[in-house]
Motif scaffolding. Structure first.
Motif, PDB file in Angstrom:
ATOM      1  N   GLU A  27       0.830  -1.208   0.000  1.00 44.33           N
ATOM      2  CA  GLU A  27       0.000   0.000   0.000  1.00 44.33           C
ATOM      3  C   GLU A  27       0.869   1.265   0.000  1.00 44.33           C
ATOM      4  O   GLU A  27       0.452   2.290  -0.537  1.00 44.33           O
ATOM      5  CB  GLU A  27      -0.952  -0.024   1.205  1.00 44.33           C
ATOM      6  N   VAL A  28       2.058   1.206   0.573  1.00 40.46           N
ATOM      7  CA  VAL A  28       2.961   2.360   0.520  1.00 40.46           C
ATOM      8  C   VAL A  28       3.219   2.729  -0.940  1.00 40.46           C
ATOM      9  O   VAL A  28       3.124   3.904  -1.329  1.00 40.46           O
ATOM     10  CB  VAL A  28       4.301   2.055   1.241  1.00 40.46           C
ATOM     11  N   VAL A  29       3.500   1.729  -1.767  1.00 37.60           N
ATOM     12  CA  VAL A  29       3.776   1.994  -3.180  1.00 37.60           C
ATOM     13  C   VAL A  29       2.537   2.587  -3.855  1.00 37.60           C
ATOM     14  O   VAL A  29       2.625   3.573  -4.596  1.00 37.60           O
ATOM     15  CB  VAL A  29       4.224   0.698  -3.887  1.00 37.60           C
ATOM     16  N   VAL A  30       1.376   1.991  -3.578  1.00 38.37           N
ATOM     17  CA  VAL A  30       0.141   2.477  -4.189  1.00 38.37           C
ATOM     18  C   VAL A  30      -0.093   3.943  -3.831  1.00 38.37           C
ATOM     19  O   VAL A  30      -0.381   4.780  -4.688  1.00 38.37           O
ATOM     20  CB  VAL A  30      -1.072   1.622  -3.738  1.00 38.37           C
ATOM     21  N   GLU A  31       0.056   4.261  -2.534  1.00 43.52           N
ATOM     22  CA  GLU A  31      -0.223   5.629  -2.097  1.00 43.52           C
ATOM     23  C   GLU A  31       0.854   6.593  -2.564  1.00 43.52           C
ATOM     24  O   GLU A  31       0.581   7.766  -2.819  1.00 43.52           O
ATOM     25  CB  GLU A  31      -0.409   5.671  -0.574  1.00 43.52           C
ATOM     26  N   LYS A  32       2.095   6.111  -2.673  1.00 42.33           N
ATOM     27  CA  LYS A  32       3.165   6.961  -3.214  1.00 42.33           C
ATOM     28  C   LYS A  32       2.825   7.372  -4.646  1.00 42.33           C
ATOM     29  O   LYS A  32       3.216   8.449  -5.099  1.00 42.33           O
ATOM     30  CB  LYS A  32       4.501   6.201  -3.190  1.00 42.33           C
ATOM     31  N   ALA A  33       2.103   6.515  -5.374  1.00 40.94           N
ATOM     32  CA  ALA A  33       1.700   6.843  -6.734  1.00 40.94           C
ATOM     33  C   ALA A  33       0.439   7.709  -6.740  1.00 40.94           C
ATOM     34  O   ALA A  33      -0.107   8.006  -7.807  1.00 40.94           O
ATOM     35  CB  ALA A  33       1.487   5.577  -7.553  1.00 40.94           C
ATOM     36  N   GLY A  34      -0.048   8.077  -5.562  1.00 42.64           N
ATOM     37  CA  GLY A  34      -1.177   8.997  -5.486  1.00 42.64           C
ATOM     38  C   GLY A  34      -2.537   8.332  -5.446  1.00 42.64           C
ATOM     39  O   GLY A  34      -3.555   8.989  -5.601  1.00 42.64           O
ATOM     40  N   VAL A  35      -2.555   7.021  -5.227  1.00 37.78           N
ATOM     41  CA  VAL A  35      -3.839   6.314  -5.210  1.00 37.78           C
ATOM     42  C   VAL A  35      -4.112   5.808  -3.802  1.00 37.78           C
ATOM     43  O   VAL A  35      -3.244   5.192  -3.176  1.00 37.78           O
ATOM     44  CB  VAL A  35      -3.827   5.115  -6.180  1.00 37.78           C
ATOM     45  N   LEU A  36      -5.293   6.093  -3.289  1.00 37.54           N
ATOM     46  CA  LEU A  36      -5.699   5.596  -1.976  1.00 37.54           C
ATOM     47  C   LEU A  36      -6.589   4.383  -2.201  1.00 37.54           C
ATOM     48  O   LEU A  36      -7.733   4.523  -2.610  1.00 37.54           O
ATOM     49  CB  LEU A  36      -6.452   6.685  -1.215  1.00 37.54           C
ATOM     50  N   ASN A  37      -6.029   3.189  -1.988  1.00 38.62           N
ATOM     51  CA  ASN A  37      -6.836   1.979  -2.169  1.00 38.62           C
ATOM     52  C   ASN A  37      -7.253   1.451  -0.804  1.00 38.62           C
ATOM     53  O   ASN A  37      -6.470   0.838  -0.094  1.00 38.62           O
ATOM     54  CB  ASN A  37      -6.037   0.931  -2.932  1.00 38.62           C
ATOM     55  N   LEU A  38      -8.521   1.698  -0.458  1.00 41.37           N
ATOM     56  CA  LEU A  38      -9.028   1.242   0.842  1.00 41.37           C
ATOM     57  C   LEU A  38      -9.456  -0.216   0.798  1.00 41.37           C
ATOM     58  O   LEU A  38     -10.050  -0.712   1.743  1.00 41.37           O
ATOM     59  CB  LEU A  38     -10.205   2.100   1.286  1.00 41.37           C
ATOM     60  N   GLY A  39      -9.177  -0.880  -0.334  1.00 39.17           N
ATOM     61  CA  GLY A  39      -9.647  -2.262  -0.467  1.00 39.17           C
ATOM     62  C   GLY A  39      -8.644  -3.294  -0.001  1.00 39.17           C
ATOM     63  O   GLY A  39      -8.781  -4.466  -0.354  1.00 39.17           O
ATOM     64  N   VAL A  40      -7.652  -2.890   0.814  1.00 45.51           N
ATOM     65  CA  VAL A  40      -6.616  -3.834   1.234  1.00 45.51           C
ATOM     66  C   VAL A  40      -7.234  -5.070   1.898  1.00 45.51           C
ATOM     67  O   VAL A  40      -6.859  -6.204   1.615  1.00 45.51           O
ATOM     68  CB  VAL A  40      -5.624  -3.161   2.208  1.00 45.51           C
ATOM     69  N   GLU A  41      -8.213  -4.831   2.767  1.00 50.16           N
ATOM     70  CA  GLU A  41      -8.874  -5.939   3.456  1.00 50.16           C
ATOM     71  C   GLU A  41      -9.461  -6.931   2.439  1.00 50.16           C
ATOM     72  O   GLU A  41      -9.310  -8.138   2.584  1.00 50.16           O
ATOM     73  CB  GLU A  41      -9.974  -5.376   4.362  1.00 50.16           C
ATOM     74  N   GLY A  42     -10.123  -6.392   1.407  1.00 55.93           N
ATOM     75  CA  GLY A  42     -10.726  -7.260   0.392  1.00 55.93           C
ATOM     76  C   GLY A  42      -9.675  -8.024  -0.397  1.00 55.93           C
ATOM     77  O   GLY A  42      -9.834  -9.211  -0.680  1.00 55.93           O
ATOM     78  N   LEU A  95     -13.898   0.846  -0.772  1.00 56.21           N
ATOM     79  CA  LEU A  95     -14.879   0.201   0.109  1.00 56.21           C
ATOM     80  C   LEU A  95     -15.595  -0.912  -0.636  1.00 56.21           C
ATOM     81  O   LEU A  95     -15.819  -1.997  -0.096  1.00 56.21           O
ATOM     82  CB  LEU A  95     -15.902   1.221   0.600  1.00 56.21           C
ATOM     83  N   ALA A  96     -15.935  -0.655  -1.913  1.00 57.52           N
ATOM     84  CA  ALA A  96     -16.611  -1.673  -2.717  1.00 57.52           C
ATOM     85  C   ALA A  96     -15.722  -2.899  -2.840  1.00 57.52           C
ATOM     86  O   ALA A  96     -16.189  -4.040  -2.741  1.00 57.52           O
ATOM     87  CB  ALA A  96     -16.946  -1.125  -4.098  1.00 57.52           C
ATOM     88  N   LEU A  97     -14.429  -2.667  -3.015  1.00 58.47           N
ATOM     89  CA  LEU A  97     -13.484  -3.775  -3.152  1.00 58.47           C
ATOM     90  C   LEU A  97     -13.491  -4.630  -1.892  1.00 58.47           C
ATOM     91  O   LEU A  97     -13.468  -5.863  -1.963  1.00 58.47           O
ATOM     92  CB  LEU A  97     -12.089  -3.200  -3.408  1.00 58.47           C
ATOM     93  N   THR A  98     -13.535  -3.979  -0.732  1.00 62.82           N
ATOM     94  CA  THR A  98     -13.551  -4.731   0.518  1.00 62.82           C
ATOM     95  C   THR A  98     -14.847  -5.528   0.669  1.00 62.82           C
ATOM     96  O   THR A  98     -14.822  -6.718   0.987  1.00 62.82           O
ATOM     97  CB  THR A  98     -13.363  -3.771   1.707  1.00 62.82           C
ATOM     98  N   ILE A  99     -15.982  -4.875   0.392  1.00 64.71           N
ATOM     99  CA  ILE A  99     -17.268  -5.574   0.529  1.00 64.71           C
ATOM    100  C   ILE A  99     -17.323  -6.765  -0.436  1.00 64.71           C
ATOM    101  O   ILE A  99     -17.683  -7.882  -0.074  1.00 64.71           O
ATOM    102  CB  ILE A  99     -18.433  -4.603   0.261  1.00 64.71           C
ATOM    103  N   PHE A 100     -16.914  -6.524  -1.683  1.00 62.54           N
ATOM    104  CA  PHE A 100     -16.934  -7.565  -2.706  1.00 62.54           C
ATOM    105  C   PHE A 100     -15.987  -8.704  -2.334  1.00 62.54           C
ATOM    106  O   PHE A 100     -16.337  -9.881  -2.425  1.00 62.54           O
ATOM    107  CB  PHE A 100     -16.541  -6.943  -4.053  1.00 62.54           C
ATOM    108  N   GLY A 101     -14.784  -8.338  -1.905  1.00 63.59           N
ATOM    109  CA  GLY A 101     -13.796  -9.357  -1.564  1.00 63.59           C
ATOM    110  C   GLY A 101     -14.269 -10.244  -0.428  1.00 63.59           C
ATOM    111  O   GLY A 101     -14.135 -11.469  -0.483  1.00 63.59           O
ATOM    112  N   LEU A 102     -14.855  -9.640   0.614  1.00 62.98           N
ATOM    113  CA  LEU A 102     -15.335 -10.430   1.748  1.00 62.98           C
ATOM    114  C   LEU A 102     -16.442 -11.375   1.301  1.00 62.98           C
ATOM    115  O   LEU A 102     -16.471 -12.546   1.679  1.00 62.98           O
ATOM    116  CB  LEU A 102     -15.818  -9.515   2.875  1.00 62.98           C
ATOM    117  N   GLY A 103     -17.353 -10.864   0.427  1.00 61.11           N
ATOM    118  CA  GLY A 103     -18.457 -11.697  -0.055  1.00 61.11           C
ATOM    119  C   GLY A 103     -17.955 -12.827  -0.930  1.00 61.11           C
ATOM    120  O   GLY A 103     -18.293 -13.998  -0.726  1.00 61.11           O
TER     121      GLY A 103
END
Lengths: 308, 361
Positions: A27-42, A95-103
């Motif tokens: 996620e450090v790399v992702v955010e360094k590129a300017g993208v906030l991916n909250l789907g890590v959990e998923g 958030l969608a990624l997390t919900i989808f991934g858990l499902g």
């Protein structure tokens, strides 16, 4: 403090920290590129089930880890296409990624409940692993633990010492400038997102292949979110994220050992510790708002479209 | 590139409403493929999922029971989301609200009073607010990210629930099951239709929709929320107090979630159990987006998402599919929605872009 208590404690810290290291450094790399991916959990939970399913059906742990990384990458691709090409809101898409991934993981995992296999073997280096204390602590882990350390080193080196790292940081700090001198913001971001997906997938795979070779629904239990908090805690620096993960590993084992040592606290209160610690750490690190703003990539969470 | 996106001069008003429909159609089509892969005849599966659950009075009542918390939480969240305040810990606020209201019901277990239910509802709102006040305080005082803190507090809230039902609030005559005593009659919300679980809570949800609509479209606070979300600089020039709005949106969304929790307990469940909600707090995030962050839209979106819960149960019973299908369905729907939302601001163009020679950007 006796040594035979200390060694298992240190080993538990390592196994608790390793999945966090993978996910947080990705996620450090992702955010360094300017993208906030909250789907890590998923992405972690998808990596966990993909690796577990592969391990159960092939018996090959190496393939299982690859499957975890691939699955994490694949689901990160959905996030990438949506946010990078279709300009969707990064917070909502994560958030969608997390919900989808858990499902999806629960759906796939349905037929794997109750199955198990041997689990990822610990390395055993003749001579080295037999040294008292130092042997088990330094040389007695499974291969993924070492891979996690190596990956932190590589990420730290690439981000600060290479042209590619400079490009990633440029895209994250000022995507318009990077675009205007001819770099593809979309490709860099997509690449970073896929890398983050693979790393989160491996982190998840560690949980289901090495930590506990079992499939349990929601087995990531918020670790993806803790990894996100670690990135903030680490001020977007890979080695700090690594140490942060070990700090959390330490907090995790307090709950295991406090009961063993006869502390009269309910299990539930001890289980709250990692979450409360995360909040405290976030407070300490974000308190100075000017400092926090300087550390964060300037374009974090902002979408880029070439037409401006 | 052959296909590209061209920015519209102005956001398309019609696409705002068309996009959710596109998303629903795409989700159903993808779901049919998924069912086929799972070895179920797709048309039959869709019928089981979407038609069967609501083809009886009992089913319809159950739909409203499930929609109630989703709509309540969705209205609250949509206010915050418009102001870029991301409360994703509604699940925890729901649980703490439910515990506050449920605790009151247990404390006054033997009392007959018409004031008990209203007092429980108030406690529920206050409980949810208190839990949401923590991220609000941390964000305004210490600049802490509310996404992470509210989510961490959800895990803490669920553990508080687990502690209470396994410990102090366990039914003394409950054969050691981790459940509280069954609530006394005067702690239960009145039922609207006999033989169903449909209760007054549904009407409360409707009332909250109206309140939310007034707040967002007819009140200065709603205006400030929208400005701060769309143009934070403009909002600060206009002298809108950002911190006050962060507090307000978090307290409102937390209060709504807490209310949903206590309604779920006192209307649908009737005792405190280890799992009060099947993830309503998270699903309500999808409801808020699908409802276009508008209270009336949230109402319809809540009904649709409630149907996915019923569909999941029905698919589990009649086709032996795991009810995790519901989560996949919900996630897919949000993905498709976010994807088709691109059409609001952009239009799809085929062929190479025309080069504008007069004014190069």
């Amino acid at each position: 403090m006796s040594v035979d208590w200390l060694i298992p404690a240190l080993l538990t810290i390592v196994t608790a920290a390793t999945p966090l290291v993978f996910a947080a450094v990705g996620e450090v790399v992702v955010e360094k590129a300017g993208v906030l991916n909250l789907g890590v959990e998923g992405m972690m939970i998808i990596g966990a089930i993909a690796a577990f399913a592969t391990a159960v059906s092939t018996g090959n742990e190496f393939l299982a880890i690859i499957a975890g990384a691939g699955a994490g990458m694949l689901i990160a691709l959905i996030f990438g296409v949506l946010t990078v090409y279709l300009q969707s809101n990064q917070v909502a898409t994560g958030l969608a990624l997390t919900i989808f991934g858990l499902g999806l993981s629960a759906l796939i995992g349905h037929s794997y409940v109750g199955k198990t296999f041997d689990g990822l073997a610990k390395l055993n280096i003749p001579g080295l692993s037999d040294i008292p204390v130092i042997g088990p602590v330094l040389f007695g882990h499974d291969a993924l633990v070492y891979l996690s350390v190596v990956s932190v080193a590589i990420v730290a080196w690439v981000l600060t010492r290479t042209r590619m790292g400079l490009l990633i940081r440029a895209v994250g700090e000022n995507h318009d400038a990077a675009h205007s001198i001819g770099y593809s913001v979309t490709l860099v971001r997509l690449g970073a997102i896929l890398f983050g997906g693979a790393m989160a997938g491996v982190g998840g795979a560690y949980l289901s292949v090495a930590y506990t070779p079992l499939w349990v629904e929601n087995m990531t239990a918020g670790r993806g979110w803790i990894a996100l908090a670690l990135v903030v805690f680490a001020s977007w620096k890979p080695w700090r994220a690594f140490f942060g993960a070990y700090l959390f590993g330490g907090i995790t084992i307090i709950q295991l050992y406090a009961q063993g040592m006869g502390v009269e606290v309910s299990a539930q209160f001890l289980s709250m510790l990692p979450y409360i610690a995360t909040i405290l750490v976030l407070v300490i690190i974000s308190r100075d708002s000017a400092r926090a703003r300087l550390d964060a990539p300037a374009c974090l969470g902002k979408n880029f479209h070439a037409s401006g | 590139m052959l296909v590209r996106l061209e920015q519209r001069p102005e956001a398309s008003k019609s696409m705002i409403y068309v996009s959710p429909l596109i998303a629903v159609v795409l989700t159903v089509l993808t779901a049919m493929v998924m069912f086929a892969l799972l070895g179920v005849y797709p048309v039959k599966a869709i019928e089981t999922f979407f038609i069967e659950p609501v083809s009886s009075l009992d089913g319809l009542a159950e739909l409203l029971v499930k929609a109630t918390p989703l709509v309540l939480i969705g209205v609250g969240l949509s206010l915050g989301f418009q102001a870029n305040v991301w409360n994703i810990g509604a699940e925890g606020q729901l649980v703490i609200g439910a515990l506050a209201g449920g605790g009151l019901a247990l404390a006054f277990f033997d009392q007959q009073s018409i004031f008990l239910v209203p007092a429980m509802l108030v406690c529920g709102v206050l409980g949810g607010m208190a839990w949401a006040a923590i991220p609000a305080w941390l964000k305004t005082r210490y600049n802490t990210n509310e996404i992470l803190t509210s989510l961490m507090l959800t895990y803490v809230g669920l553990l508080v629930l687990s502690y209470l039902v396994h410990g102090p609030w366990k039914d003394p005559q409950g054969m050691n099951f981790p459940e509280s005593r069954l609530f006394h009659d005067s702690a239960l919300l009145p039922i609207l239709i006999d033989e169903t679980r449909l209760n007054v809570g549904a009407l409360i949800a409707l009332f909250v929709v109206v309140l939310g609509w007034i707040l967002i479209s007819r009140h200065i606070i709603g205006f400030q929320i929208k400005v701060i979300g769309m143009a934070p600089m403009a909002a600060s020039f206009a002298g809108f107090k950002e911190k006050r709005l962060i507090w307000l949106t978090l307290l409102i969304s937390g209060g709504c979630a807490g209310l949903a929790g206590v309604i779920e307990l006192s209307g649908a469940i009737g005792q405190i159990v280890p799992s009060i909600s099947p993830g309503y707090g998270f699903t309500a995030i999808i409801v808020a987006f699908l409802g276009r962050l508008h209270p009336v839209g949230v109402l319809f979106a809540g009904l649709l998402m409630a149907l996915t819960y019923l569909g999941g149960d029905s698919a589990q019973i009649t086709m032996n599919l795991p009810n995790a299908v519901t989560g996949v369905f919900q996630g897919m729907l949000l993905f498709f929605l976010l994807a088709s939302d691109v059409l609001i601001k952009y239009r799809v163009r085929f062929g190479a872009p025309k080069i504008n020679t007069e004014a190069a950007e």
